[in-house]
Design an enzyme around this catalytic site. Structure first.
Site, PDB file in Angstrom:
ATOM      1  N   PRO A  50     -33.920   5.425-100.841  1.00  0.00           N
ATOM      2  CG  PRO A  50     -34.220   7.725-100.976  1.00  0.00           C
ATOM      3  CD  PRO A  50     -33.679   6.557-101.748  1.00  0.00           C
ATOM      4  CE  LYS A  51     -40.027   1.191 -95.110  1.00  0.00           C
ATOM      5  NZ  LYS A  51     -41.128   2.101 -94.800  1.00  0.00           N
ATOM      6  CB  ILE A  52     -40.652   7.994 -98.688  1.00  0.00           C
ATOM      7  CG1 ILE A  52     -39.769   8.041 -99.946  1.00  0.00           C
ATOM      8  CG2 ILE A  52     -41.294   9.348 -98.414  1.00  0.00           C
ATOM      9  CD1 ILE A  52     -38.589   8.967 -99.857  1.00  0.00           C
ATOM     10  N   GLY A  59     -34.832   4.707 -93.357  1.00  0.00           N
ATOM     11  CA  GLY A  59     -34.129   3.501 -93.770  1.00  0.00           C
ATOM     12  C   GLY A  59     -33.991   3.462 -95.271  1.00  0.00           C
TER      13      GLY A  59
END
Length: 286
Positions: free
Chosen positions: A24-26, A168
């Site tokens: 997961p994009k933090i 994203g």
């Protein structure tokens, strides 16, 4: 010690590949954690020292280490990162405000890579080898965590991320080394874009930028930010050809036009103030 971080290329859309892991994009800001001789320093990717902004992250590990990750403020109910909250933390300068915000908006360091450990440079190791070392690292407090990943199924993860309204995903080749200070196709981000239709209400004089507006419930067009990316030269030329006939005034920095030209933009999300976050021009709406 500061190390220029490896940067992300942009994938055109979600993809699945057995050679890649997916994370997961933090939604925070990049943070390099550097511990040398027991002294902790925190850096942004542009080498800005932000150690004092995050007292809860000034905790030493058992051994000297350099880590790569993202600092975020996570909503305890939804588990989704709040970008505006972490920007509030980052921009705080006064010690009393920093201490107050530490309680109100606690920071969380999401670690996704380990670059040096116990005096050993790990950047030439393969990503899967660095991940194994990272998985066995003892963390100093619950304010630290390792970003989870899955192998191969990027499209399925993206659908889950999209359903939760998160930013994203990032796909990374398992056999990639850490390419310091450059953008690489071995690491690819896929953004969960939000789309909106806006009015163009003006433009910058000095460099490219279109003022965007959105209509409120009464039909009034309210300022919503500036579009600075996405428009091709032919689209810019077409806009300025029409805009000259719609000029209503100007100030030192902007020329204002009647809100007659409409455009579709993609963006990260809406801010709490009702502004477009990082809007990118997609096309004109006829």
């Amino acid at each position: 010690m500061f190390i220029d971080p490896m940067l992300l290329a942009t994938a055109p859309g979600p993809f699945s590949d057995p050679r890649f892991i997916y994370e997961p994009k933090i939604d925070g800001h990049r943070l390099l954690f550097s511990q040398q001789d027991g002294v902790v320093r925190l850096y942004t990717r542009h080498k800005n020292d932000c150690t004092h902004q995050y007292p809860e992250l000034q905790l030493p590990f058992d051994h000297d280490v350099i880590l790569d990750g993202e600092v975020a403020c996570v909503d305890p109910v939804t588990g989704v990162s709040d970008f505006e909250a972490v920007m509030t933390r980052f921009q705080a300068k006064r010690a009393d405000k920093i201490m107050r915000l530490t309680g109100e908006l606690p920071a969380y360091y999401a670690i996704f890579d380990i670059l040096m450990y116990q005096g050993r440079d790990l950047r030439r190791l393969l990503l899967r080898e660095r991940k194994e070392i990272l998985a066995n690292l003892a963390l100093p407090s619950p304010s630290f965590g390792v970003v989870p990943h899955i192998v191969g199924t990027g499209e399925a993860l993206f659908e889950q991320i999209k359903a939760r309204g998160m930013e994203g995903i990032v796909g990374k080749r398992m056999d990639s080394v850490y390419e310091t200070g450059r953008r690489s196709n071995s690491w690819r981000k896929v953004i969960n874009w939000t789309y909106a239709d806006v009015y163009i209400t003006g433009y910058k004089k000095a460099e490219f930028g279109w003022l965007a507006g959105v209509a409120d419930e009464r039909g009034r067009v309210c300022p919503a930010g500036i579009i600075e990316f996405g428009a091709e030269p032919t689209e810019r030329q077409a806009f300025y050809g029409v805009a000259q006939q719609l000029v209503t005034g100007e100030d030192r920095d902007f020329v204002f036009v009647e809100p007659r030209i409409r455009a579709r933009v993609k963006m990260r999300n809406w801010t709490r103030a009702g502004k477009l976050r990082s809007p990118v021009f997609e096309r004109f709406i006829i």
